[in-house]
Design an enzyme around this catalytic site. Structure first.
Site, PDB file in Angstrom:
ATOM      1  N   SER A 181       0.837  -1.189   0.000  1.00  0.00           N
ATOM      2  CA  SER A 181       0.000   0.000   0.000  1.00  0.00           C
ATOM      3  C   SER A 181       0.880   1.251   0.000  1.00  0.00           C
ATOM      4  O   SER A 181       1.841   1.316  -0.765  1.00  0.00           O
ATOM      5  CB  SER A 181      -0.922  -0.063   1.214  1.00  0.00           C
ATOM      6  OG  SER A 181      -1.986   0.818   1.085  1.00  0.00           O
ATOM      7  N   ASP A 432      -8.495  -5.427  -5.747  1.00  0.00           N
ATOM      8  CA  ASP A 432      -8.172  -4.258  -4.936  1.00  0.00           C
ATOM      9  C   ASP A 432      -8.365  -2.990  -5.759  1.00  0.00           C
ATOM     10  O   ASP A 432      -7.717  -2.813  -6.787  1.00  0.00           O
ATOM     11  CB  ASP A 432      -6.706  -4.381  -4.500  1.00  0.00           C
ATOM     12  CG  ASP A 432      -6.200  -3.168  -3.735  1.00  0.00           C
ATOM     13  OD1 ASP A 432      -7.041  -2.368  -3.271  1.00  0.00           O
ATOM     14  OD2 ASP A 432      -4.971  -3.032  -3.602  1.00  0.00           O
ATOM     15  N   HIS A 457      -5.835  -6.444  -1.714  1.00  0.00           N
ATOM     16  CA  HIS A 457      -4.816  -5.515  -1.208  1.00  0.00           C
ATOM     17  C   HIS A 457      -3.640  -6.256  -0.551  1.00  0.00           C
ATOM     18  O   HIS A 457      -3.794  -6.888   0.475  1.00  0.00           O
ATOM     19  CB  HIS A 457      -5.480  -4.556  -0.217  1.00  0.00           C
ATOM     20  CG  HIS A 457      -4.802  -3.222  -0.092  1.00  0.00           C
ATOM     21  ND1 HIS A 457      -4.445  -2.450  -1.176  1.00  0.00           N
ATOM     22  CD2 HIS A 457      -4.415  -2.506   1.005  1.00  0.00           C
ATOM     23  CE1 HIS A 457      -3.875  -1.315  -0.745  1.00  0.00           C
ATOM     24  NE2 HIS A 457      -3.838  -1.337   0.567  1.00  0.00           N
TER      25      HIS A 457
END
Lengths: 497, 497
Positions: A181, A432, A457
């Site tokens: 991320s 995601d 994710h």
């Protein structure tokens, strides 16, 4: 409807939209939600096989003002169970939160450490977790928060890693950085800016192209919608229709009471938009963590939770309203464990001091987002002017919306990195929504994209489980093989010099 | 003798060593010399075919403190005589001084602009020339000087170039950065840190390896000595012996008067070490600018001035002392035009506000230097402790001696850049003592070193003259061919995307 939704924290549940409804305009501002509190408690309790250390870090790497040399304690975690002197060092470039949580949710590094005899290091990002340069006053004002940004964080990692290698008398150990991320953005930028410190970067679900006009602004919410549509067209249509029903309810005299009842709130709601945000959040985060196995990253959830949500929506008896179906689906996200008797849709406080992302979003991390007519969310546009004014009101600073692309690039990334840089993995799962701002195509022989259609994710960074599907096992194998190649090359070069 | 000589300004004559003689220790501290003043006047007068512009530049790119967004006027020069829309932009990344001077001494860019239809841009470095963030108060204290460093300068260039391209509606124009000396360090670092903004860098005489322990500390003065030794062993020996004679003179009761007389000073000297510094400076700078043609960079000088100096030393009648020979040689440097009736060895003031380099040397640009027994200078060691204390006394800040190598690398540069980066030329002339801290070997197919045995400090960047030797013509041709390749590659890639 103008919708200035650019500051969407990647992984935190800290944010509940507080929406002020002004003459047809919806302005979401992220404030902490109730659920984060209990989640946070879980993290603190989670046991991870790391020793805690603190590094005396310099406050400001890029000026030499009298204040710059102030030192703060930066937390980092070490696991040396598998390390051999001279062996590689795998560093996780911490993102916007308590580093323990990232360590607990990046089991991949632990899983592969024995094979490489690697030292594991998880470095906490400044202004998150325990790494507060001004203690409890860190979030007080721009005078303290001003030091919170990605470039300072990258320099922190550089300084810490170099010092650590010196202390370990292992200066020729190759360093590979990992991050998921925002942490993945940092890992990839770290390889680009500090190639002399990290020989390679594994950036999972890193939306480094979610800035300026590089990626279409509607792509994030289109991707969420796509996840639901793929499972069931009816499910998508129900959610898409639920917002109008909620709006209609809010226009009744007894609207708030009805909504409170329908949403089984513990206390009567102050605004119908709390319900809206609560749903919104459930759908977005469930899409993000649409993992192929049971997991507990944001919340405890079953395997493929989007599918489960749609089963609920599609399975309710005929006659059930769209909004009640949407509520039932969202309940899966908030109450898969069935422990909640009622829901707190409003409230939350700053007790955990995790609000740094709001600041970052209001200064450097400006990611414009809109909802298109095709999305399952109410259509909305993006107004930079409103965004800027919100930020000025909140923090007294103006965003620098083009700074990230000036500092780190992004436009025409294929052309730039085709002839520059090496040793980077960009992994993305198409479930995601952040994947749309990621690098989805190979750029060169050693800057590669690993894309899985069913991935979510940074699923590749999670610990392996016996239920992992073949594509996930394969993806991790590819990552291991690539890392191994980097290391072999490094040690070969080292011998030749 | 401890000799903390790490802050040697590349190209400025601003510095005369003021040496305090404390119990056998010599501490040079750079202060402005008399000669700089007249030199400075020359530069201001020089006519160059550029238009002056000012850019509203942000004060601090790397924090979001309330003060950070203060804007100052950054000077830059433009020549668009040869430019075609969409054509390349050649940017000179200005170094530690008035940008007009660099423009006047980088004729190479003007010479090649027509061939490439290139726009020429010379950007002034913050805190030099007219680009003073706090006007006349810019050098007042660490509270203002704190914003003077290389990373902020690089970010300035990034922001300015991006804005300029936008204003020119020429966003796909490829940018090549050029720089000599510290400007060359900036150019090479700019390519490394901002590959999305510059497609290549030509770094002439850029000692990016003169930090930490990468390059032997004695190499700089050994190289100066080598220049003289190559021309005449006797010349080298005379200079080497002259320091003892000067020392001996200083021990006479009438020593100062004798030295003043010998050095034809306009006023009686206060310290014999002024004479020492005066000689020292002449030898060092003459080695740096040992150009193959008559030139006027530091001072007006004949072709191959080291050779001319040695002719003077070797040619004086038998019986002339070493120190008188050294003086006569140094006079060539200070008085080639024969206009000076007497010499001002002491004095100088801060009227021109060009002292930024002292600050940079005391903070980030820590370059340790020593004089070995083999050099023609008095042997000296390096004491970081003394250096640090001097800096603390002078500015109230502590140096960060390892910061440059942390931020920009340098150790094992071949191994790092062999597999990372591209499109860089490192040109060096071995007459230039700074060459020893430069990149002298090809690193990869597109990171190349162009080394000339007879070249001096960024001689390739000077305007071509009819007297240029073959090796210099060849070197420039190679540079042009390489730049052309970068551009062709860029435009080819652009078409494919």
């Amino acid at each position: 409807m103008a919708f200035s939704s650019s500051y969407f924290s990647f992984i935190f549940l800290i944010l509940l939209f507080i929406i002020s409804f002004v003459v047809g305009e919806i302005k979401p501002i992220y404030l902490p939600g109730t659920y984060q509190s209990s989640l946070e408690k879980q993290h603190v309790k989670s046991k991870i096989p790391f020793k805690v250390h603190y590094f005396p870090q310099i406050l400001d790497h890029f000026t030499f003002l009298p204040k710059s040399s102030k030192v703060f304690k930066q937390k980092y975690l070490i696991n040396d169970n598998y390390w051999k002197q001279g062996g590689p060092i795998f560093v996780y470039t911490g993102n916007e939160g308590n580093i323990d949580w990232f360590a607990a949710n990046t089991g991949f590094m632990l899983d592969i450490a024995p094979k490489f005899h690697a030292l594991l290091v998880f470095i906490e990002h400044r202004f998150y977790g325990d790494s507060m340069p001004f203690g409890k006053k860190s979030y007080k004002s721009p005078k303290t928060l001003g030091y919170l940004n990605s470039q300072q964080a990258l320099a922190d990692y550089a300084v810490l890693i170099r010092s650590l290698k010196q202390n370990l008398s292992s200066e020729s150990s190759p360093v590979v950085v990992f991050g998921g991320s925002y942490g993945g953005m940092l890992a990839s930028w770290f390889r680009l800016k500090y190639p002399h410190i990290a020989i390679g970067a594994v950036a999972s679900s890193a939306p480094i192209l979610q800035f300026d006009k590089i990626t279409p602004w509607s792509s994030f919410y289109d991707a969420v919608s796509q996840d639901f549509k793929e499972v069931s067209l009816n499910c998508y249509r129900v959610i898409k229709g639920s917002w109008t029903e909620l709006d209609a309810l809010s226009k009744h005299e007894e609207g708030l009471t009805e909504v409170s009842k329908l949403f089984r709130t513990c206390k009567g709601l102050h605004s119908v938009y709390s319900a809206r945000d609560w749903l919104w959040e459930a759908f977005v985060y469930t899409a993000m963590v649409n993992y192929p196995t049971k997991a507990n990253f944001m919340m405890p959830l079953p395997a493929y939770p989007v599918q489960e949500m749609c089963k609920i929506i599609d399975g309710l008896p005929k006659g059930a309203s769209k909004i009640s179906r949407a509520f039932a689906a969202a309940s899966l996200y908030y109450n898969y464990t069935k422990r909640e008797k009622c829901f707190n849709l409003e409230g939350g406080d700053d007790a955990h001091g995790l609000h740094g992302w709001d600041w970052q979003a209001c200064t450097e991390m400006v990611m414009p987002m809109t909802c298109s007519n095709e999305s399952m969310f109410p259509p909305s546009s993006y107004s930079y002017k409103e965004f800027k004014e919100d930020c000025k009101k909140k923090y007294g600073v103006e965003p620098r919306p083009h700074w990230i692309t000036t500092e780190f690039g992004g436009y025409r990334i294929e052309q730039v990195l085709k002839r520059f840089g090496s040793n980077m993995i960009f992994s993305n799962g198409m479930q995601d929504p952040w994947s749309r701002g990621g690098v989805l195509k190979n750029i060169s022989a050693s800057i590669v994209a690993l894309v899985t259609q069913k991935g979510a994710h940074h699923v590749d960074f999670r610990s392996e489980t016996k239920n992992d599907p073949g594509w996930l096992i394969m993806q991790r194998k590819q990552e291991v093989a690539i890392i191994q190649k980097w290391l072999e090359e490094y040690y070969r070069d080292l011998k030749q010099n």
